[in-house]
Design a protein around this motif. Structure first.
Motif, PDB file in Angstrom:
ATOM      1  N   UNK A   1       0.813  -1.220   0.000  1.00 33.72           N
ATOM      2  CA  UNK A   1       0.000   0.000   0.000  1.00 33.72           C
ATOM      3  C   UNK A   1       0.842   1.263   0.000  1.00 33.72           C
ATOM      4  N   UNK A   2       2.120   1.162   0.364  1.00 35.34           N
ATOM      5  CA  UNK A   2       3.010   2.324   0.288  1.00 35.34           C
ATOM      6  C   UNK A   2       2.834   3.339   1.395  1.00 35.34           C
ATOM      7  N   UNK A   3       2.115   2.993   2.435  1.00 31.37           N
ATOM      8  CA  UNK A   3       1.905   3.936   3.526  1.00 31.37           C
ATOM      9  C   UNK A   3       2.889   3.732   4.659  1.00 31.37           C
ATOM     10  N   UNK A   4       2.552   4.299   5.803  1.00 36.19           N
ATOM     11  CA  UNK A   4       3.400   4.194   6.983  1.00 36.19           C
ATOM     12  C   UNK A   4       2.709   3.445   8.116  1.00 36.19           C
TER      13      UNK A   4
ATOM     14  N   UNK B   1       7.003   0.080   5.540  1.00 34.57           N
ATOM     15  CA  UNK B   1       6.312   1.179   6.228  1.00 34.57           C
ATOM     16  C   UNK B   1       7.223   1.821   7.272  1.00 34.57           C
ATOM     17  N   UNK B   2       7.971   1.006   8.009  1.00 33.76           N
ATOM     18  CA  UNK B   2       8.897   1.544   9.009  1.00 33.76           C
ATOM     19  C   UNK B   2      10.013   2.328   8.326  1.00 33.76           C
ATOM     20  N   UNK B   3      10.469   1.857   7.184  1.00 31.38           N
ATOM     21  CA  UNK B   3      11.491   2.598   6.436  1.00 31.38           C
ATOM     22  C   UNK B   3      10.964   3.966   6.010  1.00 31.38           C
ATOM     23  N   UNK B   4       9.706   4.034   5.604  1.00 32.48           N
ATOM     24  CA  UNK B   4       9.112   5.327   5.233  1.00 32.48           C
ATOM     25  C   UNK B   4       9.001   6.247   6.447  1.00 32.48           C
TER      26      UNK B   4
ATOM     27  N   UNK C   1      12.415   7.562   7.093  1.00 28.53           N
ATOM     28  CA  UNK C   1      12.742   8.581   6.100  1.00 28.53           C
ATOM     29  C   UNK C   1      12.163   9.932   6.513  1.00 28.53           C
ATOM     30  N   UNK C   2      10.927   9.942   6.957  1.00 30.36           N
ATOM     31  CA  UNK C   2      10.287  11.189   7.373  1.00 30.36           C
ATOM     32  C   UNK C   2      11.013  11.790   8.581  1.00 30.36           C
ATOM     33  N   UNK C   3      11.391  10.941   9.535  1.00 28.05           N
ATOM     34  CA  UNK C   3      12.098  11.426  10.723  1.00 28.05           C
ATOM     35  C   UNK C   3      13.463  11.973  10.337  1.00 28.05           C
ATOM     36  N   UNK C   4      14.178  11.287   9.460  1.00 27.68           N
ATOM     37  CA  UNK C   4      15.489  11.765   9.012  1.00 27.68           C
ATOM     38  C   UNK C   4      15.363  13.097   8.266  1.00 27.68           C
ATOM     39  N   UNK C   5      14.333  13.242   7.456  1.00 25.75           N
ATOM     40  CA  UNK C   5      14.113  14.512   6.754  1.00 25.75           C
ATOM     41  C   UNK C   5      13.825  15.643   7.737  1.00 25.75           C
ATOM     42  N   UNK C   6      13.026  15.367   8.774  1.00 27.03           N
ATOM     43  CA  UNK C   6      12.755  16.381   9.791  1.00 27.03           C
ATOM     44  C   UNK C   6      14.038  16.775  10.516  1.00 27.03           C
ATOM     45  N   UNK C   7      14.865  15.793  10.840  1.00 22.59           N
ATOM     46  CA  UNK C   7      16.127  16.064  11.519  1.00 22.59           C
ATOM     47  C   UNK C   7      17.042  16.892  10.625  1.00 22.59           C
ATOM     48  N   UNK C   8      17.139  16.534   9.350  1.00 19.86           N
ATOM     49  CA  UNK C   8      17.977  17.289   8.414  1.00 19.86           C
ATOM     50  C   UNK C   8      17.491  18.730   8.293  1.00 19.86           C
TER      51      UNK C   8
END
Length: 80
Positions: free
Chosen positions: A23-26, A40-43, A46-53
Motif C-alpha cells: 500500500x506504500x503507507x506508513x 512502512x517503518x522505512x518510510x 525517512x520522514x524522521x530523518x528529513x525532519x532532523x535534516x
C-alpha cells in the motif's frame, strides 16, 4: 501432507511475509505482511530523518546568521 496441503501451507506462509500489492503507507500492524511492515517503518524513518535534516539546516543557518551579523553599535561611555 499432500502436495496440495504443502502448497496451501506455503501460500499461507508467503502471505505472512510478502504483499502482492504494497500500500506504500506508513501504517504498521501485526495483521500486515512482514515486508509491508518493514517498508512502512522505512518510510517512517525517512520522514524522521528529513525532519532532523531540516532542523540541522535551520540551526546551521541561524549560526551562520549570528556569526556574520554586524555588531550592534553601543553608545560610547562619556569622556571624563
Amino acid at each position: 501432507m499432500s502436495g496440495q496441503g504443502a502448497f496451501d501451507a506455503f501460500r499461507h506462509y508467503t502471505a505472512t511475509v510478502y504483499a502482492a500489492r504494497p500500500h506504500g503507507g506508513t501504517d504498521v500492524s501485526p495483521s500486515l505482511p512482514l515486508l509491508e511492515n518493514t517498508s512502512a517503518v522505512c518510510r517512517q524513518m525517512q520522514a524522521i530523518c528529513n525532519q532532523y535534516a531540516d532542523a540541522v539546516d535551520d540551526c546551521r543557518n541561524s549560526l551562520i546568521g549570528l556569526a556574520t551579523a554586524e555588531p550592534e553599535s553601543s553608545p560610547r561611555p562619556a569622556s571624563s
